[in-house]
Design an enzyme around this catalytic site. Sequence first.
Site, PDB file in Angstrom:
ATOM      1  N   SER A   1       0.832  -1.032  -0.050  1.00 27.10           N
ATOM      2  CA  SER A   1      -0.131  -0.003  -0.086  1.00 27.10           C
ATOM      3  C   SER A   1       0.915   1.223  -0.214  1.00 27.10           C
ATOM      4  CB  SER A   1      -0.912  -0.069   1.398  1.00 27.10           C
ATOM      5  OG  SER A   1      -1.727   1.135   1.210  1.00 27.10           O
TER       6      SER A   1
ATOM      7  N   HIS B   1      -2.762   7.142  -4.553  1.00 25.02           N
ATOM      8  CA  HIS B   1      -2.630   6.024  -3.736  1.00 25.02           C
ATOM      9  C   HIS B   1      -2.750   4.694  -4.606  1.00 25.02           C
ATOM     10  CE1 HIS B   1      -5.718   3.054  -2.060  1.00 25.02           C
ATOM     11  NE2 HIS B   1      -4.916   3.049  -1.127  1.00 25.02           N
TER      12      HIS B   1
ATOM     13  N   ASN C   1      -2.823   0.412  -3.999  1.00 20.84           N
ATOM     14  CA  ASN C   1      -2.726  -0.773  -2.915  1.00 20.84           C
ATOM     15  C   ASN C   1      -3.175  -2.143  -3.544  1.00 20.84           C
ATOM     16  OD1 ASN C   1      -4.925  -2.764  -1.269  1.00 20.84           O
ATOM     17  ND2 ASN C   1      -3.372  -1.703   0.181  1.00 20.84           N
TER      18      ASN C   1
ATOM     19  N   ARG D   1      -3.247  -6.346  -2.884  1.00 20.04           N
ATOM     20  CA  ARG D   1      -3.365  -7.317  -1.593  1.00 20.04           C
ATOM     21  C   ARG D   1      -3.824  -8.766  -2.015  1.00 20.04           C
ATOM     22  NH1 ARG D   1      -7.156  -3.384  -1.464  1.00 20.04           N
ATOM     23  NH2 ARG D   1      -9.286  -4.003  -1.529  1.00 20.04           N
TER      24      ARG D   1
ATOM     25  N   HIS E   1      -5.783   7.383 -16.355  1.00 19.59           N
ATOM     26  CA  HIS E   1      -7.134   6.175 -16.686  1.00 19.59           C
ATOM     27  C   HIS E   1      -6.531   5.306 -17.912  1.00 19.59           C
ATOM     28  CE1 HIS E   1     -10.671   7.085 -13.895  1.00 19.59           C
ATOM     29  NE2 HIS E   1      -9.827   8.177 -13.558  1.00 19.59           N
TER      30      HIS E   1
ATOM     31  N   HIS F   1     -20.594  12.076   3.544  1.00 17.57           N
ATOM     32  CA  HIS F   1     -20.844  13.330   4.013  1.00 17.57           C
ATOM     33  C   HIS F   1     -20.623  14.538   3.545  1.00 17.57           C
ATOM     34  CE1 HIS F   1     -16.750  12.384   5.151  1.00 17.57           C
ATOM     35  NE2 HIS F   1     -16.574  13.926   5.687  1.00 17.57           N
TER      36      HIS F   1
END
Length: 307
Positions: A95, A109, A111, A113, A148, A178
């Site tokens: 990560s 970012h 990641n 896994r 992209h 939110h």
Amino acid sequence: MNTNPLNTNAVFEYLQNLQGKIVEALELVDGKNFLHDSWQRAEGGGGTSCLLEEGHVFERAGVGFSHVTGNKLPPSASAAHPEAAGRSWEAMGVSLVFHPRNPYAPTVHMNIRFFVAQKAGAEPIWWFGGGMDLTPYYGFEEDAVHFHRTCRDALAPFGANLYPEFKKACDEYFYLKHRQEPRGIGGIFFDDFNALGFEQSFALLKSVGDAFLQAYLPIVQRRKDMPYGERERDFQAYRRGRYVEFNLVYDRGTLFGLQSNGRTESILMSMPPIVKWRYDWQPQAGSAEAKLYTDFLLDRNWLEVAR
């Protein structure tokens, strides 16, 4: 259930090598070396956190590798996979989050896994997951298109349907409910993926991991030396606040790490070093800051944007 044998050692070796490859490439870009910090987890496993702070290009860059094991799934995992409850489990991954100093260079970012839960006499439950996403503070269409396109090309050998499917999943996942806004311009995201059998699903994971540097480095090279002032740094710090909100409220990896008694320093090394919040702030209409909201933080097919 797929009965392909699981070569967990090959996944382990690939992930460790990928961490080293990315760290080496970033050191060449930045000119400063990463700190390597290995750690052990009392319940089983450990990892290595590689961190660069106050670099020439990156204010903070973290690349973590972890390989952890246990006998009881954390709530964040067992809620989504009740069929894996009561099994011993093994999770490994790489990560990373890079926060450039220049506000015109986006945060990124990535990641990837692998997870497996096993019980004597039963088929293993396993899946791959991961992806990458881009979070600009000042948007550039050519950067979004390049990012992209690289993601699409990494997935293309495994099926034309995967890029649109994984892009949609990314847009839905990296969304601050939110705030009713995306965290950035997205990318690709997948979880619980085992549809191609072990070997091909692993090949897909490797294709995504290997595409990361190609997706990001050309962008940071274009933007890292652009002139900026206090206004741009101020807006960068304000928008970084959204990054913190998402990671602490919604991010499954953060929740899994904390609930499984992972190493807090490694889990939270994704946080930006300088952040600001303001009460009910709005950008000035027509400004470069407003353009981020009107032109980039929205559902958009970047592959159709003309350069």
